[in-house]
Design an enzyme around this catalytic site. Structure first.
Site, PDB file in Angstrom:
ATOM      1  N   ARG A 181       1.181  -1.279  -0.041  1.00 49.27           N
ATOM      2  CA  ARG A 181      -0.154   0.186  -0.183  1.00 49.27           C
ATOM      3  C   ARG A 181       1.044   1.241  -0.275  1.00 49.27           C
ATOM      4  O   ARG A 181       1.323   1.447   1.302  1.00 49.27           O
ATOM      5  CB  ARG A 181      -0.476   0.109   0.607  1.00 49.27           C
ATOM      6  CG  ARG A 181      -1.201   0.687   2.154  1.00 49.27           C
ATOM      7  CD  ARG A 181      -2.277   0.958   2.767  1.00 49.27           C
ATOM      8  NE  ARG A 181      -1.934   0.607   3.678  1.00 49.27           N
ATOM      9  CZ  ARG A 181      -1.147   1.427   5.122  1.00 49.27           C
ATOM     10  NH1 ARG A 181      -1.344   2.613   4.844  1.00 49.27           N
ATOM     11  NH2 ARG A 181      -1.250   0.321   6.172  1.00 49.27           N
TER      12      ARG A 181
ATOM     13  N   TYR B 253       3.893   4.843  11.517  1.00 45.49           N
ATOM     14  CA  TYR B 253       4.423   3.996  12.134  1.00 45.49           C
ATOM     15  C   TYR B 253       4.897   3.031  10.787  1.00 45.49           C
ATOM     16  O   TYR B 253       5.700   2.134  11.250  1.00 45.49           O
ATOM     17  CB  TYR B 253       3.617   3.063  12.330  1.00 45.49           C
ATOM     18  CG  TYR B 253       2.240   3.549  10.658  1.00 45.49           C
ATOM     19  CD1 TYR B 253       2.479   2.906   9.821  1.00 45.49           C
ATOM     20  CD2 TYR B 253       1.281   3.769  11.191  1.00 45.49           C
ATOM     21  CE1 TYR B 253       1.333   2.380   8.807  1.00 45.49           C
ATOM     22  CE2 TYR B 253      -0.143   3.853  10.379  1.00 45.49           C
ATOM     23  CZ  TYR B 253       0.520   3.274   8.840  1.00 45.49           C
ATOM     24  OH  TYR B 253      -0.678   3.802   8.006  1.00 45.49           O
TER      25      TYR B 253
ATOM     26  N   HIS C  33      -3.846   4.818   4.692  1.00 44.35           N
ATOM     27  CA  HIS C  33      -3.965   3.228   5.127  1.00 44.35           C
ATOM     28  C   HIS C  33      -5.856   3.412   4.219  1.00 44.35           C
ATOM     29  O   HIS C  33      -6.865   3.007   3.785  1.00 44.35           O
ATOM     30  CB  HIS C  33      -4.420   2.835   6.257  1.00 44.35           C
ATOM     31  CG  HIS C  33      -5.502   2.158   6.603  1.00 44.35           C
ATOM     32  ND1 HIS C  33      -5.730   1.263   6.634  1.00 44.35           N
ATOM     33  CD2 HIS C  33      -6.767   2.389   7.153  1.00 44.35           C
ATOM     34  CE1 HIS C  33      -7.020   0.242   6.702  1.00 44.35           C
ATOM     35  NE2 HIS C  33      -7.854   0.908   7.524  1.00 44.35           N
TER      36      HIS C  33
HETATM   37  C1  LIG Z   1     -13.530  -7.109  12.143  1.00 43.63           C
HETATM   38  C2  LIG Z   1     -12.602  -5.085  11.870  1.00 43.63           C
HETATM   39  N1  LIG Z   1     -12.115  -4.761  12.946  1.00 43.63           N
HETATM   40  C3  LIG Z   1     -11.043  -4.031  12.928  1.00 43.63           C
HETATM   41  C4  LIG Z   1     -11.468  -3.051  11.381  1.00 43.63           C
HETATM   42  C5  LIG Z   1     -11.201  -1.856  10.883  1.00 43.63           C
HETATM   43  N2  LIG Z   1     -10.163  -1.947  10.394  1.00 43.63           N
HETATM   44  C6  LIG Z   1      -9.950  -1.214   8.830  1.00 43.63           C
HETATM   45  S1  LIG Z   1      -8.568  -1.803   7.716  1.00 43.63           S
HETATM   46  C7  LIG Z   1      -8.089  -2.611   8.699  1.00 43.63           C
HETATM   47  C8  LIG Z   1      -7.026  -2.640   8.664  1.00 43.63           C
HETATM   48  C9  LIG Z   1      -7.340  -4.041   7.412  1.00 43.63           C
HETATM   49  O1  LIG Z   1      -5.745  -4.439   7.242  1.00 43.63           O
HETATM   50  P1  LIG Z   1      -5.700  -5.755   6.175  1.00 43.63           P
HETATM   51  O2  LIG Z   1      -6.783  -6.772   5.755  1.00 43.63           O
HETATM   52  O3  LIG Z   1      -3.691  -6.290   5.760  1.00 43.63           O
HETATM   53  O4  LIG Z   1      -6.285  -4.798   4.774  1.00 43.63           O
HETATM   54  P2  LIG Z   1      -5.503  -3.537   4.221  1.00 43.63           P
HETATM   55  O5  LIG Z   1      -6.593  -2.627   4.513  1.00 43.63           O
HETATM   56  O6  LIG Z   1      -4.493  -3.477   4.287  1.00 43.63           O
HETATM   57  O7  LIG Z   1      -5.817  -3.873   2.734  1.00 43.63           O
HETATM   58  C10 LIG Z   1      -9.186  -2.767  10.190  1.00 43.63           C
HETATM   59  C11 LIG Z   1      -8.202  -2.642  11.472  1.00 43.63           C
HETATM   60  C12 LIG Z   1     -12.426  -3.462  11.177  1.00 43.63           C
HETATM   61  N3  LIG Z   1     -13.096  -2.884   9.929  1.00 43.63           N
HETATM   62  N4  LIG Z   1     -13.361  -4.313  11.205  1.00 43.63           N
END
Ligand SMILES: Cc1ncc(C[n+]2csc(CCOP(=O)(O)OP(=O)(O)O)c2C)c(N)n1
Ligand SMILES: Cc1ncc(C[n+]2csc(CCOP(=O)(O)OP(=O)(O)O)c2C)c(N)n1
Ligand SMILES: [Mg+2]
Ligand SMILES: [Mg+2]
Lengths: 380, 321, 380, 321
Positions: free
Chosen positions: A258, A271, A262
């Site tokens: 990415r 971070y 985020h």
């Molecule tokens: C069940 C849940 N917990 C927490 C969140 C908050 N949150 C949104 S995106 C994210 C990180 C997701 O990481 P990843 O799966 O690697 O996907 P990326 O954002 O890197 O595409 C978090 C913690 C959420 N949307 N759903």
């Protein structure tokens, strides 16, 4: 008898075709017609340019929090390109490029991020689920869709997207386990972009790869260079073909990055080091694929402008959207509105109609109005 | 009641090939309470699916099936284990219609045994209807005997919205009733006045209906009090009209449930009565419920769950108010 | 570059020392003093005899639903034997033998299954969690305990038990993943008894072994003959030692078999063939270990009788338990009783005291009273 | 309010080495709302733990830590994602004291941002307090501003029972208030009367307190009506005494919350008022709440959540009853 090593032993494959230096393994190169290569490139450019535009719209307060895809265009387009329209696509919340490829109008995506429920409505003939916000929860839906297709005898494959962070959720585990037991046509695409907000992969799991998690379910798992659209496409096509042929599910780990925030509410300087980002910028999937097309003399002039015009058009249509009708909130709670909702709807209608000191309740913000510095207000 | 539920499933599966069953031990074993007995033999293991042991995936995959157009009937082995899938129910089953603005919806039923009375272990005796009743987009149904069970399960399977269907373990074998051969349905969202009287309203559902009826008998016999007994059948959407009409007539009400009292279903019923017929209320609405305690163990269960004597006593206090 | 096989490759080990034919691999045999071998055998016999007694008590309506361990004595005792008292033991609901070894009085276990909350109370100095009924949910607790021990600098290992069915739950996945990332001293003992109620392993997961699921978390995983108490002990001891040495968690799959009913509410003839049970009876862990001790001349006379007497004593104490005081239900909801509970308690106390038509509410069934055919009533 | 919460965490961590923090992005990033900002730098990554992305394991491992004697403060990133861990909360955190008859208990806090007002996506705007309030063994706290947030978070961390601690996203940056340097706590289970009057009682909490206060201003200015405003602070165990005393005096009450109406917290408050002071009630208790709808999208959020005008209108109807 003692301390036997059980057969079969396991390994995980890694696939790369066009590397960041521009080296091409011609023996593995997929035989894609020029039109397809151009279409792929255009879709990747669209993803990139829309991203930039949406970040600006968010900064202007015209849409809310939004998750950019910059850097992940190859992972998304290489995989979704292997689907037929009758196959199903199950996104998480970061698949803008793939969603547009599947037929989502750009203005619907804008509406979605502007807080309009209308933005989540797929067209009647579209085999796509809307965006799912809770991480990983869409994966059992994908397995259920695939089961249903198999049950009905339809020749449809389901492709489901998720991130590296999602692999920690129980739903990921349960979905892959069910898929294995049921032997259903699902392709699990993990966009391992190295980060789950501020959490790097090594704090996410102690396993060396995401691909090897497939071994826990007796599934084939493969790791691909996720910034190499050709490698992603080849791995996805193989998995999709196997699924169509009744050979069950596959887990594909796309190793990507990415490059941006985020979401628009995030500040990655907290971070991660700029050097890390810079190193990955060298592996930009767009640059690499562009150079490849250039070599093949397939690069058309003006792709960027045409894409920008398409986006501008969509933004114009989005901004022409009438203000949201508050009464619509009652429409899709149930198939038929039960008495208590009818009563609540009437109350609200009267309230809006009689204008008695309606206050902010009756004047929902139309998109584009009251611009605010969205970032801080939205997440902090 | 087990046979009545089994019959509803059988007839709906015969009627509609999109109906399928999914859950732990629902196939070969026929369910730990035998509600799905013999259905896998009749319809095959693709239609009556013995799933792996994972509640969230049972509901999550059923959501996927429903989005495709199938009509899954899921069994969660005990309601105490349904919080494992609560996120799939609340985040998805309940919301897909809204989220997709009608393009998708989840026509699915989630059956689970609830409640006490069978000398069972922790998580096997609780009454969690409130958690579902508060979620917009869900319907929450609890039949009170074989006939309503069969008719409402039929309606639930045909209902285009997700229905949480609680089955009282205490009634599975205890309750006996004639039920017609022919398929029968009963509208979801409608309560039934199962006994009429002008002095007092008792509101109950599930296994507590029997308690309410017997209390009404005692009140009639010992106090000459005539009682309206309302069998809710659907908890949500709540049939406020039937309740309010009754209390508008009697002026007094006692609500009975097995769930803990605080922030429980009785609170909504009481509040709705107050809102609907305040000026006819002669006494505050009484709630006879389980205490606000965690698991008590079956050695103490009877002291925790409402019984006829407690209902009668509460009714008398309400009448004397 | 292309279709690389990623290093390291993976495999899973299988350990067996004393097989069902009585063959012993002396090179792997643990050097256990005779007293330990006798203690192990006695604990296994106790598990077996108590089981039989409890099934009878259940049939007589003197306790409620209960999950027998018959066939799994070696898996339980071989593993728990590797723990020190200062280590922690986290059971599921089928570890009677291991729990007694850890110091749970038999009558507490009887009380537990007779519906007395008192049966769940560990002694103040006991490092044991009570029985957990929801499948797999105890595994994150084990990881948290291990984290806490590490945080405090205590040299304690946590051993957590669960079944093959539990590996399908999201909590299993999340717990093992956290354990891997945190590198905490936990030993995960899967008693793979082939069945989760009526669901056989092959419908539970498409992976060939449970042990290989460790690969998804970058953990060592090993499969052992779970009916061979020596093999289980050796694997457990190694894992416990590694954990004490700061080398992190391990997953041990004990391949065993539930010879009896799932619980007293279950009828296994509905779902499995008598031949399968008979074949596993040939691999009975007790018979095998008994023969081994016999060869070593370590078999004492009268173990069975002494065990039976201990059980009979405990049953007598259990039956002498006074009827449960209903008012105790308010005692342990919160540290301090809040006003609404004080009020509810006073209401109930008045109700019980004034005896006004108390009905069944005020007369909870004492254990042993109103015997009923528990089976049907309890689960059907 | 973010700073106030951060200060409570900082001071409690300095005071008690058993207090640790656990959650997604709570460490390096300092939490997506920055509530745990800088704490990892101060206390190290063993005490402020950036966990993998799995809510059930965050709560499940925290339960294990609490059983060992630590005092974890967990952050669930948004209350909309807490149903993933609801089974660990209900099955275990809430019950370990009972299950082990006091041998173990879970001294832990589960913090989560709740509620709307920040133009956020689905699952980022809901108000789920009712689900926790109905679970015996849990405490459910919602502060209404920086000072109560700091004092109550301090109390929650010191409380021997598991506390669900909701933080209004709308208040995170909007609410400003002086707070004392010295550590300050406020008893859990106690509501505060923050404005006194004899004509009407408004009951609110969290972000709705401001709405209640402003409505009280309007009622005073435009109608000359004097209002008791009760800030609940603790939802469960509910401080019925304070509420009932107030309504016993005013005879009229309006309850305000962001959660959907049916089977919501307002129902318990209304029912408790009726039970506690029926004879002093001059009008039915009114509930001003969100509608019983699923996610509405932030373009329509303001039409769904109570605002000053709706509260004033409801108050006038109650006063005119
Ligand atoms: C069940 C849940 N917990 C927490 C969140 C908050 N949150 C949104 S995106 C994210 C990180 C997701 O990481 P990843 O799966 O690697 O996907 P990326 O954002 O890197 O595409 C978090 C913690 C959420 N949307 N759903
Ligand atoms: C979360 C949850 N779901 C369902 C159940 C009901 N149940 C009790 S034991 C069991 C099977 C467990 O199988 P396994 O993990 O293999 O352990 P075993 O019983 O074989 O020892 C089931 C489904 C439960 N206790 N908890
Ligand atoms: Mg990621
Ligand atoms: Mg098993």
């Amino acid at each position: 008898m003692p301390r036997l090593i059980l057969e079969p032993r396991f390994h995980v494959e890694y696939l790369s075709i066009l590397d960041s230096e521009g080296n091409l393994d011609a023996s593995l190169e997929p035989k894609l017609p020029p039109g397809d290569l151009k279409a792929l490139y255009r879709a990747m450019v669209l993803g990139r340019r829309l991203d930039e535009r949406m970040v600006r719209l968010q900064r202007q307060g015209r849409i809310g929090t939004f998750a950019p895809i910059k850097g992940q265009e190859a992972s998304q387009m290489g995989s979704v390109f292997a689907l037929r329209p009758t196959d199903w696509m199950v996104p998480s919340f970061r698949e803008t490029a793939a969603m547009i490829w599947r037929g989502w109008p750009i203005e619907k995506i804008l509406l979605f991020f502007a807080g309009y429920v209308e933005g989540g409505q797929p067209a009647p003939d579209q085999h796509d689920l809307p965006i799912t916000i809770p991480v990983g929860t869409q994966l059992p839906h994908a397995v259920g869709l695939a089961y249903a297709a198999q049950y009905r005898g339809d020749d449809a494959v389901v492709m489901a997207y998720f991130g590296d962070g999602a692999t920690s959720e129980g739903d990921f585990h349960e979905a892959l386990n069910f898929a294995g037991v049921w032997h259903v046509p699902v392709v699990f695409i993990c966009q391992n972009n190295q980060w789950a907000i501020s959490v790097p992969l090594k704090k996410q799991t102690h396993s060396k790869t995401i691909a090897q998690k497939a071994l826990a379910y007796g599934l084939p798992g493969i790791q691909v260079d996720g910034n190499d659209v050709l490698a992603v496409y080849v791995a996805a096509r193989e998995a999709v073909e196997r699924a169509h042929a009744g050979e069950g599910p596959t887990l594909i780990e796309c190793v990507t990055y990415r490059l941006g925030v985020h979401t628009t509410a995030d500040d990655p300087t907290k971070y991660r080091a700029q050097e890390e980002v810079a190193a990955w910028e060298q592996k930009d999937p767009l640059t690499r694929f562009r150079a490849h097309l250039e070599k093949k003399d397939l690069l058309e002039d003006g792709v960027e402008q045409r894409v920008d015009e398409e986006i501008a058009e969509a933004v114009r249509r989005f901004e022409a959207t009438p203000p949201a009708d508050p009464l619509a909130v009652f429409d899709h709670v149930y198939a038929e509105m039960p008495p208590h909702l009818r009563a609540q709807r009437e109350d609200l209608a009267r309230w809006l109609r009689e204008g008695a000191a309606p206050g902010p309740a009756a004047t929902p913000t139309p998109p584009g109005a009251t611009p605010m510095r969205g970032q801080r207000l939205t997440r902090r | 009641m087990v046979k009545a539920l089994n019959l509803a499933l059988l007839q709906e599966m015969e009627r509609d090939p999109d109906v399928l069953i999914l859950g732990e031990d629902v196939g070969v074993d026929g369910g730990v309470f035998r509600v799905t007995d013999d259905l896998q033999r009749k319809f095959g293991s693709q239609r009556v699916i013995d799933s792996p042991l994972a509640e969230a995936a049972i509901i999550g995959t059923a959501v996927g099936m429903a989005l495709y157009g199938l009509k899954p009937v899921c069994e969660i082995q005990f309601s105490g284990f349904a919080f494992q899938c609560f996120h799939q129910i609340e985040n998805h089953a309940a919301r897909y219609r809204m989220r997709s603005q009608g393009r998708f919806h989840c026509q699915m039923v989630i059956r689970m045994p609830y409640g006490g009375g069978v000398r069972a272990l922790e998580h096997h005796t609780e009454s969690e209807e409130q958690f579902y009743a508060h979620v917009p987009g869900l319907k929450m149904v609890i039949p009170s005997g074989p006939r309503t069970a069969r008719a409402l399960l039929t309606s639930a399977i045909r209902d285009p919205d997700p229905v949480i269907f609680f089955e009282s373990k205490a009634l599975y074998h205890a309750a006996k009733e004639e039920i017609p051969e022919e398929s029968e349905s009963f509208p979801i969202g409608r309560a039934q006045v199962v006994r009429e009287g002008r002095d007092l309203t008792l509101v109950a559902y599930g296994a507590m209906l029997r308690v309410a009826r017997e209390a009404a008998d005692v009140l009639q016999a010992e106090d000459g009090v005539e009682t309206d007994v309302v069998d809710l059948l659907t908890i949500a959407p709540l049939d406020r009209e039937t309740i309010v009409t009754s209390v508008g007539k009697t002026g007094r009400a006692v609500v009975i449930h097995e769930a803990p009292k605080s922030f429980g279903p009785g609170a909504e019923i009481a509040a709705s009565i107050m809102e609907g017929t305040f000026l006819h209320l002669e006494a505050p609405v009484r709630r006879v419920t389980a205490h606000d305690v965690s698991f008590v163990g079956f050695a103490r269960e009877k002291a925790n769950v409402p019984d006829v004597a407690r209902v009668v006593a509460a009714a008398r206090e309400t009448l004397a108010f």
